[in-house]
Design a protein around this motif. Structure first.
Motif, PDB file in Angstrom:
ATOM      1  N   LEU A   1      85.340 -21.290   0.806  1.00 44.83           N
ATOM      2  CA  LEU A   1      83.887 -21.446   0.247  1.00 44.83           C
ATOM      3  C   LEU A   1      83.525 -22.885   0.264  1.00 44.83           C
ATOM      4  N   LEU A   2      84.456 -23.849   0.080  1.00 47.13           N
ATOM      5  CA  LEU A   2      84.029 -25.122   0.009  1.00 47.13           C
ATOM      6  C   LEU A   2      83.561 -25.565   1.468  1.00 47.13           C
ATOM      7  N   ILE A   3      84.300 -25.109   2.670  1.00 45.23           N
ATOM      8  CA  ILE A   3      83.943 -25.309   3.966  1.00 45.23           C
ATOM      9  C   ILE A   3      82.437 -24.724   4.313  1.00 45.23           C
ATOM     10  N   GLY A   4      82.403 -23.559   3.453  1.00 49.64           N
ATOM     11  CA  GLY A   4      80.995 -22.725   3.780  1.00 49.64           C
ATOM     12  C   GLY A   4      79.699 -23.690   3.156  1.00 49.64           C
ATOM     13  N   LEU A   5      80.120 -24.106   1.871  1.00 44.09           N
ATOM     14  CA  LEU A   5      79.128 -24.811   1.436  1.00 44.09           C
ATOM     15  C   LEU A   5      78.675 -26.229   2.188  1.00 44.09           C
ATOM     16  N   VAL A   6      79.767 -26.844   2.700  1.00 41.25           N
ATOM     17  CA  VAL A   6      79.496 -28.021   3.470  1.00 41.25           C
ATOM     18  C   VAL A   6      78.718 -27.523   4.714  1.00 41.25           C
ATOM     19  N   SER A   7      78.996 -26.479   5.207  1.00 39.89           N
ATOM     20  CA  SER A   7      78.315 -26.237   6.678  1.00 39.89           C
ATOM     21  C   SER A   7      76.778 -25.835   6.392  1.00 39.89           C
ATOM     22  N   ILE A   8      76.294 -25.449   4.900  1.00 38.22           N
ATOM     23  CA  ILE A   8      75.105 -25.344   4.956  1.00 38.22           C
ATOM     24  C   ILE A   8      74.443 -26.329   4.025  1.00 38.22           C
ATOM     25  N   TRP A   9      74.855 -27.446   4.355  1.00 31.89           N
ATOM     26  CA  TRP A   9      74.161 -28.627   3.402  1.00 31.89           C
ATOM     27  C   TRP A   9      72.609 -28.830   3.706  1.00 31.89           C
ATOM     28  N   PRO A  10      72.163 -28.418   5.071  1.00 31.14           N
ATOM     29  CA  PRO A  10      70.728 -28.693   5.132  1.00 31.14           C
ATOM     30  C   PRO A  10      69.931 -27.765   4.307  1.00 31.14           C
ATOM     31  N   LEU A  11      70.485 -26.475   4.259  1.00 35.89           N
ATOM     32  CA  LEU A  11      69.784 -25.512   3.212  1.00 35.89           C
ATOM     33  C   LEU A  11      69.665 -26.024   1.929  1.00 35.89           C
ATOM     34  N   LEU A  12      70.627 -26.677   1.299  1.00 38.78           N
ATOM     35  CA  LEU A  12      70.741 -27.010   0.070  1.00 38.78           C
ATOM     36  C   LEU A  12      69.893 -28.057  -0.443  1.00 38.78           C
ATOM     37  N   VAL A  13      69.670 -29.166   0.729  1.00 38.79           N
ATOM     38  CA  VAL A  13      68.817 -30.328   0.674  1.00 38.79           C
ATOM     39  C   VAL A  13      67.292 -29.770   0.574  1.00 38.79           C
ATOM     40  N   VAL A  14      67.223 -28.692   1.464  1.00 35.61           N
ATOM     41  CA  VAL A  14      65.739 -28.001   1.430  1.00 35.61           C
ATOM     42  C   VAL A  14      65.258 -27.427   0.199  1.00 35.61           C
ATOM     43  N   ALA A  15      66.173 -26.574  -0.502  1.00 36.72           N
ATOM     44  CA  ALA A  15      66.218 -25.874  -1.599  1.00 36.72           C
ATOM     45  C   ALA A  15      65.880 -26.706  -2.793  1.00 36.72           C
ATOM     46  N   ALA A  16      66.681 -27.862  -2.739  1.00 42.50           N
ATOM     47  CA  ALA A  16      66.699 -29.053  -3.628  1.00 42.50           C
ATOM     48  C   ALA A  16      65.175 -29.765  -3.721  1.00 42.50           C
ATOM     49  N   LEU A  17      64.529 -30.043  -2.768  1.00 44.64           N
ATOM     50  CA  LEU A  17      63.245 -30.695  -2.550  1.00 44.64           C
ATOM     51  C   LEU A  17      62.171 -29.536  -2.664  1.00 44.64           C
ATOM     52  N   SER A  18      62.321 -28.209  -2.529  1.00 44.93           N
ATOM     53  CA  SER A  18      61.527 -27.493  -2.770  1.00 44.93           C
ATOM     54  C   SER A  18      61.455 -27.097  -4.416  1.00 44.93           C
ATOM     55  N   TRP A  19      62.463 -27.235  -4.995  1.00 45.19           N
ATOM     56  CA  TRP A  19      62.451 -27.218  -6.517  1.00 45.19           C
ATOM     57  C   TRP A  19      61.758 -28.513  -7.127  1.00 45.19           C
ATOM     58  N   VAL A  20      62.116 -29.620  -6.604  1.00 43.49           N
ATOM     59  CA  VAL A  20      61.114 -30.829  -7.082  1.00 43.49           C
ATOM     60  C   VAL A  20      59.729 -30.914  -6.883  1.00 43.49           C
ATOM     61  N   ALA A  21      59.501 -30.516  -5.805  1.00 43.45           N
ATOM     62  CA  ALA A  21      57.945 -30.073  -5.232  1.00 43.45           C
ATOM     63  C   ALA A  21      57.455 -29.243  -6.221  1.00 43.45           C
ATOM     64  N   MET A  22      57.903 -28.272  -6.390  1.00 45.59           N
ATOM     65  CA  MET A  22      57.461 -27.053  -7.268  1.00 45.59           C
ATOM     66  C   MET A  22      57.303 -27.572  -8.923  1.00 45.59           C
ATOM     67  N   ARG A  23      58.166 -28.078  -9.369  1.00 43.54           N
ATOM     68  CA  ARG A  23      58.214 -28.842 -10.625  1.00 43.54           C
ATOM     69  C   ARG A  23      56.702 -29.956 -10.731  1.00 43.54           C
ATOM     70  N   ARG A  24      56.786 -30.505  -9.842  1.00 45.25           N
ATOM     71  CA  ARG A  24      55.844 -31.686  -9.721  1.00 45.25           C
ATOM     72  C   ARG A  24      54.287 -30.882  -9.758  1.00 45.25           C
ATOM     73  N   TRP A  25      54.158 -29.768  -8.889  1.00 41.45           N
ATOM     74  CA  TRP A  25      52.885 -29.183  -9.021  1.00 41.45           C
ATOM     75  C   TRP A  25      52.684 -28.325 -10.060  1.00 41.45           C
ATOM     76  N   ARG A  26      53.579 -27.891 -11.017  1.00 44.86           N
ATOM     77  CA  ARG A  26      53.263 -27.095 -12.180  1.00 44.86           C
ATOM     78  C   ARG A  26      52.759 -28.122 -13.289  1.00 44.86           C
ATOM     79  N   ARG A  27      53.541 -29.408 -13.184  1.00 46.79           N
ATOM     80  CA  ARG A  27      53.101 -30.378 -14.319  1.00 46.79           C
ATOM     81  C   ARG A  27      51.422 -30.780 -13.919  1.00 46.79           C
ATOM     82  N   ARG A  28      51.056 -30.787 -12.794  1.00 51.14           N
ATOM     83  CA  ARG A  28      49.723 -31.103 -12.673  1.00 51.14           C
ATOM     84  C   ARG A  28      48.738 -30.071 -13.085  1.00 51.14           C
ATOM     85  N   LEU A  29      49.181 -28.796 -12.786  1.00 46.82           N
ATOM     86  CA  LEU A  29      48.541 -27.691 -13.275  1.00 46.82           C
ATOM     87  C   LEU A  29      48.187 -27.839 -14.741  1.00 46.82           C
TER      88      LEU A  29
END
Length: 253
Positions: A224-252
């Motif tokens: 499982l750990l090796i699998g998580l490490v192998s998909i780190w780009p997806l985790l980074v994209v998901a984190a950035l998307s979550w941050v962008a979504m929160r900022r957008w909701r605050r502006r609204l």
């Protein structure tokens, strides 16, 4: 003139009398055409399943001896869960069927095949070719006795050598045919099934099972750990998307 004596016969009468005294040769009596005996080769393939191969082998030897036959080849092996003997039996044609019936009583007949080959014409052809080659050899020998030149002698001797090689080959073929006609062939396979040992499954202790489970769990966790490490780009994209979504909701808001 004096008349001829009464007992004197005329020339025609004397000729007829002489002809009557000579007996005609007897007419030839037609004879029936002699039909040559057929030359047949008998061959059989037989496969037997027996309970005890040693007992069957002893009975087989006795049967072959009683019928006047002999074993021309024999092999024995233990393979594929069976104890097997393969034999080639030669026996006179007159006792071929009797021996086949007796062999069938040694066990269970699983396969039986009979073939008969008529080699009458083939035998006559080989014998005729042999006679022709011997006649040719005799003519060459006669020529050799009259030859005077070295070249003629060498040439005739070469021809004699070629013809003698052909004669030996033809004689060998004729001998083989005579042997196959004089003795029928039975190819016999006699086998006894062997009981295969069944190995008991090994008993696994509780400690062994516990150790195996620990290693299985550790292997799963590392996978499982090796699998998580192998998909780190997806985790980074998901984190950035979550941050962008929160900022957008605050502006609204």
């Amino acid at each position: 003139m004096m008349a001829p004596p009464l007992d004197a016969a005329s020339p025609d009468q004397r000729s007829e009398s002489a002809t009557a005294d000579v007996q005609a040769p007897p007419m030839p009596v037609p004879t029936a055409a002699v039909v040559p005996a057929r030359l047949l080769i008998y061959h059989a393939d037989l496969r037997l399943k027996v309970v005890s191969l040693p007992r069957a082998s002893a009975s087989l030897d006795s049967l072959v001896r009683r019928t006047g036959g002999y074993l021309s080849a024999a092999t024995e092996a233990r393979t594929d869960g069976e104890w097997r003997q393969a034999m080639t039996i030669r026996v006179a044609p007159a006792r071929f069927q009797a021996l086949m019936a007796a062999l069938g009583g040694l066990g269970t007949v699983e396969e039986k095949k009979l073939t008969t080959d008529d080699v009458t014409a083939q035998h006559a052809d080989v014998a005729a070719r042999l006679a022709t080659k011997r006649a040719v050899e005799k003519r060459y020998v006669d020529l050799l006795s009259r030859a005077r030149k070295i070249s003629e002698i060498l040439e005739i001797e070469g021809k004699i050598g070629e013809v003698r090689e052909e004669i030996e080959s033809t004689e060998s073929r004729l001998k083989t045919l005579n042997d196959e006609v004089a003795y029928s062939t039975i190819s016999l396979i006699c086998y006894q099934p062997l009981v295969q040992p069944v190995h008991d499954a090994p008993v696994v202790s509780f400690a062994s099972r516990l150790v195996d489970s620990f290693y299985s769990g550790w292997t799963l966790l590392t996978s499982l750990l090796i699998g998580l490490v192998s998909i780190w780009p997806l985790l980074v994209v998901a984190a950035l998307s979550w941050v962008a979504m929160r900022r957008w909701r605050r502006r609204l808001a």
